[in-house]
Design an enzyme around this catalytic site. Structure first.
Site, PDB file in Angstrom:
ATOM      1  N   HIS A   7      -3.928   6.417  -7.172  1.00 47.27           N
ATOM      2  CA  HIS A   7      -2.821   6.513  -6.241  1.00 47.27           C
ATOM      3  C   HIS A   7      -2.939   5.091  -5.235  1.00 47.27           C
ATOM      4  O   HIS A   7      -4.000   4.633  -4.947  1.00 47.27           O
ATOM      5  CB  HIS A   7      -3.031   7.877  -5.629  1.00 47.27           C
ATOM      6  CG  HIS A   7      -1.736   8.269  -4.779  1.00 47.27           C
ATOM      7  ND1 HIS A   7      -1.604   8.023  -3.695  1.00 47.27           N
ATOM      8  CD2 HIS A   7      -0.760   8.891  -4.896  1.00 47.27           C
ATOM      9  CE1 HIS A   7      -0.266   8.258  -2.972  1.00 47.27           C
ATOM     10  NE2 HIS A   7      -0.021   9.160  -3.887  1.00 47.27           N
ATOM     11  N   ASP A  42     -11.657  10.713  -5.890  1.00 48.92           N
ATOM     12  CA  ASP A  42     -10.383  11.082  -5.331  1.00 48.92           C
ATOM     13  C   ASP A  42     -10.055  12.315  -6.141  1.00 48.92           C
ATOM     14  O   ASP A  42      -9.832  12.360  -7.286  1.00 48.92           O
ATOM     15  CB  ASP A  42      -9.119  10.007  -5.647  1.00 48.92           C
ATOM     16  CG  ASP A  42      -7.700  10.717  -5.097  1.00 48.92           C
ATOM     17  OD1 ASP A  42      -7.755  11.841  -4.869  1.00 48.92           O
ATOM     18  OD2 ASP A  42      -6.940  10.002  -4.839  1.00 48.92           O
ATOM     19  N   GLN A  81      -5.814  15.588  -7.356  1.00 45.53           N
ATOM     20  CA  GLN A  81      -5.103  16.205  -8.602  1.00 45.53           C
ATOM     21  C   GLN A  81      -5.959  17.258  -9.161  1.00 45.53           C
ATOM     22  O   GLN A  81      -5.743  17.839 -10.045  1.00 45.53           O
ATOM     23  CB  GLN A  81      -4.241  15.366  -9.250  1.00 45.53           C
ATOM     24  CG  GLN A  81      -3.397  14.438  -8.744  1.00 45.53           C
ATOM     25  CD  GLN A  81      -2.177  15.247  -8.293  1.00 45.53           C
ATOM     26  OE1 GLN A  81      -1.978  16.368  -8.832  1.00 45.53           O
ATOM     27  NE2 GLN A  81      -1.269  14.670  -7.198  1.00 45.53           N
ATOM     28  N   LYS A 108      -1.778  20.426  -1.543  1.00 53.12           N
ATOM     29  CA  LYS A 108      -1.853  20.170  -3.026  1.00 53.12           C
ATOM     30  C   LYS A 108      -2.373  21.492  -3.776  1.00 53.12           C
ATOM     31  O   LYS A 108      -2.581  21.608  -4.890  1.00 53.12           O
ATOM     32  CB  LYS A 108      -2.323  19.054  -3.580  1.00 53.12           C
ATOM     33  CG  LYS A 108      -1.621  17.541  -3.271  1.00 53.12           C
ATOM     34  CD  LYS A 108      -1.832  16.547  -4.050  1.00 53.12           C
ATOM     35  CE  LYS A 108      -1.407  15.486  -3.322  1.00 53.12           C
ATOM     36  NZ  LYS A 108      -0.046  15.053  -3.871  1.00 53.12           N
ATOM     37  N   CYS A 139       3.739   6.412  -6.551  1.00 52.53           N
ATOM     38  CA  CYS A 139       2.535   5.840  -5.724  1.00 52.53           C
ATOM     39  C   CYS A 139       1.581   5.276  -6.379  1.00 52.53           C
ATOM     40  O   CYS A 139       0.374   5.385  -6.152  1.00 52.53           O
ATOM     41  CB  CYS A 139       2.086   6.709  -4.580  1.00 52.53           C
ATOM     42  SG  CYS A 139       3.361   7.025  -3.405  1.00 52.53           S
TER      43      CYS A 139
HETATM   44  C1  LIG Z   1      -4.632  11.210  -7.137  1.00 51.39           C
HETATM   45  C2  LIG Z   1      -3.862  11.332  -5.730  1.00 51.39           C
HETATM   46  N1  LIG Z   1      -4.494  10.726  -4.560  1.00 51.39           N
HETATM   47  C3  LIG Z   1      -3.923  10.577  -3.240  1.00 51.39           C
HETATM   48  C4  LIG Z   1      -2.774  11.211  -3.010  1.00 51.39           C
HETATM   49  C5  LIG Z   1      -2.436  11.274  -1.520  1.00 51.39           C
HETATM   50  O1  LIG Z   1      -2.400  12.467  -1.173  1.00 51.39           O
HETATM   51  P1  LIG Z   1      -1.739  12.770   0.586  1.00 51.39           P
HETATM   52  O2  LIG Z   1      -0.451  11.925   0.453  1.00 51.39           O
HETATM   53  O3  LIG Z   1      -1.774  13.996   0.547  1.00 51.39           O
HETATM   54  O4  LIG Z   1      -2.705  12.072   1.197  1.00 51.39           O
HETATM   55  C6  LIG Z   1      -2.038  11.864  -4.023  1.00 51.39           C
HETATM   56  C7  LIG Z   1      -0.887  12.497  -3.714  1.00 51.39           C
HETATM   57  O5  LIG Z   1       0.157  12.370  -4.547  1.00 51.39           O
HETATM   58  C8  LIG Z   1      -2.408  11.897  -5.284  1.00 51.39           C
HETATM   59  O6  LIG Z   1      -1.807  12.483  -6.279  1.00 51.39           O
END
Ligand SMILES: Cc1ncc(COP(=O)(O)O)c(C=O)c1O
Length: 401
Positions: free
Chosen positions: A115, A192, A195, A218, A358
């Site tokens: 992301h 990260d 998900q 999430k 993203c």
């Molecule tokens: C794998 C992953 N990393 C980071 C993020 C960013 O999350 P946030 O917008 O809550 O900071 C997302 C959001 O969709 C994501 O799917």
């Protein structure tokens, strides 16, 4: 009908199909109740006041930290830093750990499926320190091969930044295996978990994660509360990210001593209400149990993939096995722009995501600029999946093909 459904106020009295759970999840009444109790019983600035409300607010905030530490298997509560979200957590690591340890010629290995939140902070850190980004490629189904990561993680690698689950393909990476290799080369492993944490049991020590991050929203918690886990020795050695109130032990005109972790990284008034809501969401999740959640999501994903696979105009991205999608099904409908697919489905009260999610470098790698994505959670139902597949089967006709 799914027995959890009635726990969610937003699902009552409408026919909306919410399949955008990878973007954010819905919240059960238990989360709102816990937040209301905090507001009604002890809303005060935590960590400061000596009076009862403030003391109780502090207790609930620290209890929330403990609940998070238990959820992800942290050895100590103080290894949990509350942030706003995954994005802020990774920025904290990049600005603090990254800028203070990286040097010219060092390498940061980042997978192509990250992301943007797990790419751009590293690119910033690389630009400012003269370090270099090295991309770990993946196969079209999201697999990262051993040869690939072993050729990219070398003695020059200082940081490996990798998602546990791809937000586009739903594939799960072999974090432990890659962490072991990264550690063997002297690198730290940043994982990260945005998900993965909502869908599967996570143990940061078993994973070999030096840093692990996720977002409360999430995982059925409120927006505006996120988590950074860091190994205590790393957090202790890192400089603060933001400075200001409550992150210091003492300040004089010419000297200052920072507070110990986690306060060192929590400058200013904290989001105690968000933390309390997140803790309630975690307890709700734990009461159901990850075994049931994973099995339910597997069944729903299987049904969704079977339904879509039967439509000749639909192409599904990623692995064939539904159990390896973490509820995420990314697809395209031949001849239709994903934005049009999402807009047409919206007229049927169906919420999905369309775009680059993203994760533009991954989409470019996959040879597309945009896809549609349906993402499920355990509270979705078979009836919703069937209505969704039926609606997708009509998209081309509705668009005049
Ligand atoms: C794998 C992953 N990393 C980071 C993020 C960013 O999350 P946030 O917008 O809550 O900071 C997302 C959001 O969709 C994501 O799917």
């Amino acid at each position: 009908m799914n027995s959890y459904r009635s726990d969610f106020p937003i699902f009552q009295g409408n026919d909306v199909i919410y399949f955008d759970n990878a973007a954010t999840t819905q919240r059960p009444a238990a989360v709102f109740d816990a937040m209301k109790r905090f507001n009604d019983e002890c809303n005060a600035n935590p960590l400061r006041g000596l009076y009862d409300w403030s003391v109780r607010a502090t207790e609930r905030y620290e209890q929330a930290r403990h609940t998070v530490a238990e959820l992800i298997g942290a050895a100590r509560d103080c290894e949990i830093v509350f942030t706003r979200n995954t994005t802020e957590s990774i920025n904290l690591i990049a600005y603090s750990y990254g800028l203070s340890t990286l040097h010219e010629g060092d390498e940061i290995a980042v997978s192509i499926m990250e992301h943007h939140s797990n790419q751009l902070p590293w690119r910033m850190a690389a630009e400012r320190t003269g370090a270099k980004i090295v991309w770990i490629e993946c196969e079209p189904d999201g697999t990262i091969t051993r040869e690939e990561y072993q050729s990219k993680i070398t003695e020059r690698t200082r940081i490996v930044a990798l998602t546990q689950v791809s937000n586009v393909l739903g594939s799960t990476n072999p974090i432990r295996e890659i962490a072991d290799y990264a550690h063997g080369k002297g690198a730290v492993m940043v994982v990260d978990g945005a998900q993965s944490t909502p869908h599967m049991p996570v143990d940061v020590r078993e994973l070999g994660a030096d840093f692990f991050v996720f977002s409360g929203h999430k995982l059925m918690g409120p927006m505006g509360i996120g988590v950074l886990y860091g190994r205590i020795s790393l957090l202790n050695a890192m400089p603060p990210f933001l400075t200001g109130g409550e992150m210091i032990e003492s300040v004089t005109r010419d000297s200052l001593t920072y507070a110990p972790v986690p306060e060192k990284f929590e400058a200013g008034t904290v989001n105690a209400l968000g933390a309390v809501g997140l803790a309630a969401a975690i307890r709700y999740l734990q009461d159901i149990g990850f075994e049931d959640i994973m099995e339910r999501e597997r069944q729903l994903t299987q049904r969704l993939m079977d339904g879509l696979s039967a439509l000749p105009e639909v192409k599904i991205f990623g692995q064939k096995d539904a159990s390896r999608h973490c509820g995420i099904v990314t697809f395209e409908v031949e001849g239709c722009h994903p934005h049009d697919v999402a807009s047409v489905l919206d007229t049927e009260h169906i919420c999905i995501r369309a775009g680059h999610h993203c994760a533009q470098p991954l989409l470019i790698h996959l040879g597309v600029s945009s896809t549609a994505r349906a993402s499920l959670y355990f509270y979705n139902t078979e009836e919703e999946v069937d209505r969704f597949v039926q609606a997708v089967s009509c998209v081309r006709r509705w668009m005049g093909y």
